[in-house]
Enzyme design. Structure first.
Site, PDB file in Angstrom:
ATOM      1  N   PRO A 114     109.005  -6.057  40.006  1.00 22.66           N
ATOM      2  CG  PRO A 114     108.328  -3.952  39.327  1.00 22.66           C
ATOM      3  CD  PRO A 114     109.507  -4.855  39.318  1.00 22.66           C
ATOM      4  N   GLY A 118     107.983  -9.431  32.459  1.00 25.38           N
ATOM      5  CA  GLY A 118     108.589 -10.282  31.443  1.00 25.38           C
ATOM      6  C   GLY A 118     109.865 -10.969  31.880  1.00 25.38           C
ATOM      7  N   GLY A 120     109.786 -13.505  34.242  1.00 27.70           N
ATOM      8  CA  GLY A 120     109.438 -14.827  34.744  1.00 27.70           C
ATOM      9  C   GLY A 120     109.027 -14.892  36.199  1.00 27.70           C
ATOM     10  CB  SER A 122     103.774 -15.757  36.915  1.00 31.07           C
ATOM     11  OG  SER A 122     104.162 -16.007  35.574  1.00 31.07           O
ATOM     12  CB  ALA A 123     107.768 -19.017  35.377  1.00 32.66           C
ATOM     13  CB  ALA A 124     110.240 -17.196  39.814  1.00 35.12           C
ATOM     14  CG  ASP A 167     108.886 -17.976  31.183  1.00 32.73           C
ATOM     15  OD1 ASP A 167     109.604 -17.938  30.164  1.00 32.73           O
ATOM     16  OD2 ASP A 167     108.149 -17.033  31.519  1.00 32.73           O
TER      17      ASP A 167
END
Length: 338
Positions: A114, A118, A120, A122-124, A167
């Site tokens: 999901p 924590g 990553g 969004s960074a991915a 990240d």
């Protein structure tokens, strides 16, 4: 053109919160990935399909006779924020390589975890979207990763208001990375022996942005809090040396210390305290909250592969989810272009 992009998720080993305040951190990619399948389309439309991406549905209205869905209400703010990483990444990339030009994309996203736990996600998504955009506009799969990392970090900064490069740089380059946020620099560090980690997550109670703001406010009020941030930075430097030496006992002890410092910052939940303590009682060399806190990701260091399976069973009995029993090595990559 159609692109298939694989983007690893990541876990923070050391340095949470302190990295936001200029201290170094250590993170690593994981052997689990967000996948992006995308292609150019006519016009400047953006069509996104979510395949196995868990997004919040607040309520459903059904017709009981035929179970037909009449109405679906979603948490629009959360969904908009998630999509914002994609649109912002495209804007930043296009301004960099083709100022004033916009093209359309059809993007299909798949994620094994999901959003917001924590690890990553969004960074991915930011890294994968930047990679897609550069590959599409430059018509090549040989994309310069330094540019990917730079533009992905800019995406995170614009969406979140402030963000460390940890990240995005870790996910771009892959492996265990020592992050110096003042450079930014993502130095590859490697242990001479295999380290067996258990990485998992629980429900996230608060967003990363909320927790970062809470810690900043406490730092503003209490001078003593700055000593905790300094101590976390010191743990990171020690941990780097012990990872390079392959001293897993010391790495584990430093994980426990880092967890205690995060608790002193007030970001560790009671649920994570229980999980961490149970993992230590089961023989883990070290265990800690990973990421901003408030639930979400955690990590433990096992003695060997067999012990890692034991710790995995402990995590499952506590109702948490295990996502990996080892760290990853690869960064973002384009697997194929058609």
């Amino acid at each position: 053109m159609k692109f298939f992009i694989r983007v690893p998720l990541k876990v923070t080993l050391f340095g949470e919160h302190a990295v936001v305040h200029g201290k170094p951190a250590i993170a690593s990619t994981l052997p689990i990935h967000v996948s992006i399948e995308a292609m150019d389309i006519d016009g400047d439309r953006l069509i996104i399909t979510f395949n196995n991406v868990l997004l919040p549905i607040e309520s459903l209205a059904l017709d009981r006779k035929n179970t037909k869905i009449i109405e679906v209400k979603t948490n629009e703010e959360t969904i908009k924020k998630f999509i914002n990483y994609i649109t912002t990444a495209l804007d930043i990339c296009e301004d960099e390589v083709r100022p004033g030009k916009r093209k359309g994309f059809l993007i299909d996203l798949k994620s094994p975890v999901p959003t917001g736990v924590g690890l990553g996600t969004s960074a991915a998504v930011s890294v994968g979207t930047i990679m897609l955009c550069l590959a599409s506009y430059l018509s090549t799969t040989d994309v310069e990763k330094n540019l990917v990392a730079k533009l992905s970090w800019a995406t995170e900064q614009r969406v979140q208001g402030a963000a460390s490069p940890m990240d995005t740089y870790t996910i771009t380059f892959g492996g265990i990375r020592y992050i110096d946020p003042s450079t930014p620099k993502a130095e590859f560090i490697e242990s001479p022996i295999k380290m067996n980690f258990i990485i998992g997550y629980t429900q996230k109670r608060f967003t990363t942005g909320m927790l970062v703001r809470v810690v900043k406010e406490r730092l503003r009020k209490l001078q003593s809090m700055t000593h905790i941030i300094d101590a976390i930075g010191g743990v990171v430097e020690e941990a780097k040396n012990y990872i390079l030496r392959g001293d897993v006992e010391s790495v584990g002890m430093l994980m426990n210390i880092n967890h205690g410092l995060l608790d002193a910052l007030g970001v560790v939940t009671q649920e994570h305290h229980v999980i961490v303590n149970m993992l230590r009682e089961a023989g883990a060399l070290g265990a800690k909250t990973s990421g901003a806190g408030g639930g979400g990701a955690f990590i433990a260091l096992a003695r060997d592969e067999k012990h890692a399976e034991i710790l995995k069973s402990v995590v499952k009995t506590l109702g948490a989810t295990v996502v990996a029993t080892s760290l990853g090595f690869s960064g973002v990559e384009i697997l194929e272009k058609q």
